[in-house]
Design an enzyme around this catalytic site. Structure first.
Site, mmCIF file in Angstrom:
data_model
loop_
_atom_site.group_PDB
_atom_site.id
_atom_site.type_symbol
_atom_site.label_atom_id
_atom_site.label_comp_id
_atom_site.label_asym_id
_atom_site.label_seq_id
_atom_site.Cartn_x
_atom_site.Cartn_y
_atom_site.Cartn_z
ATOM 1 N N MET A 191 46.661 89.582 16.894
ATOM 2 C CA MET A 191 46.031 90.815 15.696
ATOM 3 C C MET A 191 47.296 90.871 15.238
ATOM 4 O O MET A 191 47.207 92.310 14.928
ATOM 5 C CB MET A 191 45.329 91.965 16.480
ATOM 6 C CG MET A 191 43.859 90.972 17.031
ATOM 7 S SD MET A 191 42.608 90.726 16.384
ATOM 8 C CE MET A 191 41.978 92.079 15.082
ATOM 9 N N ARG A 192 47.827 89.936 13.950
ATOM 10 C CA ARG A 192 48.940 90.549 13.615
ATOM 11 C C ARG A 192 48.563 89.921 12.630
ATOM 12 O O ARG A 192 48.581 87.999 12.299
ATOM 13 C CB ARG A 192 50.352 89.980 14.344
ATOM 14 C CG ARG A 192 50.781 90.396 15.867
ATOM 15 C CD ARG A 192 51.217 91.907 15.106
ATOM 16 N NE ARG A 192 52.055 91.975 14.109
ATOM 17 C CZ ARG A 192 52.925 92.732 14.016
ATOM 18 N NH1 ARG A 192 52.163 94.506 14.082
ATOM 19 N NH2 ARG A 192 54.029 93.303 13.255
ATOM 20 N N GLU A 241 31.262 82.504 19.697
ATOM 21 C CA GLU A 241 32.450 82.086 19.135
ATOM 22 C C GLU A 241 32.842 81.383 20.631
ATOM 23 O O GLU A 241 34.199 80.162 20.135
ATOM 24 C CB GLU A 241 33.100 83.724 19.255
ATOM 25 C CG GLU A 241 33.660 84.167 18.035
ATOM 26 C CD GLU A 241 34.088 85.601 18.287
ATOM 27 O OE1 GLU A 241 35.409 85.564 18.336
ATOM 28 O OE2 GLU A 241 33.762 86.649 17.858
ATOM 29 N N ASP A 288 42.841 85.588 6.821
ATOM 30 C CA ASP A 288 41.731 85.579 7.147
ATOM 31 C C ASP A 288 40.825 84.404 5.741
ATOM 32 O O ASP A 288 39.788 84.824 5.580
ATOM 33 C CB ASP A 288 40.436 86.828 7.566
ATOM 34 C CG ASP A 288 40.495 87.117 8.823
ATOM 35 O OD1 ASP A 288 41.696 87.222 9.763
ATOM 36 O OD2 ASP A 288 40.805 88.379 8.490
ATOM 37 N N SER A 303 39.091 86.408 25.895
ATOM 38 C CA SER A 303 37.582 85.656 26.100
ATOM 39 C C SER A 303 37.614 84.156 25.815
ATOM 40 O O SER A 303 37.097 83.612 25.968
ATOM 41 C CB SER A 303 36.554 86.283 26.371
ATOM 42 O OG SER A 303 36.392 86.746 24.688
ATOM 43 N N HIS A 319 37.570 83.766 13.684
ATOM 44 C CA HIS A 319 37.021 85.051 13.322
ATOM 45 C C HIS A 319 35.807 85.354 12.951
ATOM 46 O O HIS A 319 34.460 84.513 13.202
ATOM 47 C CB HIS A 319 37.708 84.785 11.516
ATOM 48 C CG HIS A 319 37.555 86.407 10.841
ATOM 49 N ND1 HIS A 319 38.001 87.397 10.408
ATOM 50 C CD2 HIS A 319 36.584 86.892 9.805
ATOM 51 C CE1 HIS A 319 37.704 88.780 10.142
ATOM 52 N NE2 HIS A 319 36.694 88.577 9.196
ATOM 53 N N ARG A 328 58.797 92.572 9.766
ATOM 54 C CA ARG A 328 57.720 91.181 10.319
ATOM 55 C C ARG A 328 58.049 90.270 10.192
ATOM 56 O O ARG A 328 58.245 89.197 10.750
ATOM 57 C CB ARG A 328 56.487 91.136 8.953
ATOM 58 C CG ARG A 328 55.403 91.027 9.697
ATOM 59 C CD ARG A 328 54.605 90.852 8.359
ATOM 60 N NE ARG A 328 53.924 92.011 8.333
ATOM 61 C CZ ARG A 328 52.889 92.929 9.179
ATOM 62 N NH1 ARG A 328 52.770 91.958 9.786
ATOM 63 N NH2 ARG A 328 51.955 94.158 9.649
#
Ligand code: GAR
Length: 249
Positions: free
Chosen positions: A127-128, A211, A182, A46, A146, A102
């Protein structure tokens, strides 16, 4: 005494010159050529949609010489991919599950991103956790949104965290990404009042609405070179408080 002063003052001056030089670099690099934006997503998309809609409505290609040129998802089922395609944006899926480490995933991701020579790499619900090397490679160009007023409530379930803490204001932050999760220099924040009647879903919905205002706005500040990240510090010019802290009812 004179000799001592000579040696204490000079390194200080040198640092100031280096800093000004870096600042000039940042502003001038950003003001040349087309600014490509690469957006990384993991899910709903979104925020991506908000950016694409505003970029289209405000004709960012002409007015800011900027465009979202690619959307990359680490999840095949991310709904945001459909949104990107609807706007005619190239999409790529790089599943993190296909990589042994990773580091290997981040290296593949960076290789794909760099094909687009991006001025901005935007994490819009990506979301990593990213490796230090990845973050350093995009220093000053890597931006995240965030759903809290950082540095409060990093991590997940931010609205639940806010309700549990009993804060009276909550919101969202757009920031440059640093090594920690974050965290990093704050570009702009949107503030939302917490209502006594709020549950997690109601609060989340009002923050998400903000947001969608905040992210295109913060991107615009960046693309207009009114905000930059120099040596780990956010530098602001021609911005007032209303630009940097959006308020909602
Ligand atoms: C947004 O609320 C964003 O702030 C959050 O994920 C959601 C993605 O929604 N990001 C983080 O929590 C990052 N730590 P969207 O896919 O609909 O934009």
């Amino acid at each position: 005494e004179k000799a001592t002063r000579k040696y204490t003052v000079r390194p200080g001056l040198f640092r100031v010159f280096r800093y000004l030089e870096r600042l000039a670099d940042v502003w001038s690099v950003q003001s040349s050529a087309m600014k490509n934006i690469v957006v990384l997503i993991s899910g709903r998309g979104s925020n991506l949609e908000a950016v694409l809609s505003v970029a289209e409505a405000e004709r960012w290609r002409e007015t800011l010489q900027a465009a979202v040129v690619a959307v990359i998802s680490n999840r095949r089922d991310a709904a945001g991919l459909t949104i990107a395609r609807r706007f005619g944006i190239a999409t790529t899926i790089i599943e993190h599950t296909a990589f042994a480490s990773r580091e290997a995933f981040d290296a593949a991701l960076a290789a794909e991103i760099d094909r687009h020579d991006p001025a901005v790499v935007l994490l819009a619900g990506f979301m990593r956790v990213l490796t230090k090397d990845f973050v350093h490679h995009y220093a000053g160009r890597l931006v995240n949104i965030h759903p809290s007023l950082l540095p409060l409530f990093p991590g997940l379930r931010t609205h639940r965290q806010a309700l549990a803490a009993g804060v009276r204001v909550h919101g969202a932050t757009v920031h440059f990404v640093s090594d920690a999760v974050d965290a990093g220099g704050i570009i702009a924040q949107a503030v939302v009042s917490v209502r006594p009647s709020d549950d997690e879903a109601a609060l989340a919905a009002r923050v998400l609405e903000q947001e969608h205002r905040l992210l295109p706005h913060a991107l615009r500040l960046l693309l207009e070179q009114r905000v930059a990240y120099v040596d780990g510090h956010v530098v602001v010019r021609d911005c007032g408080a209303p630009d940097l802290a959006l308020q909602s009812a």
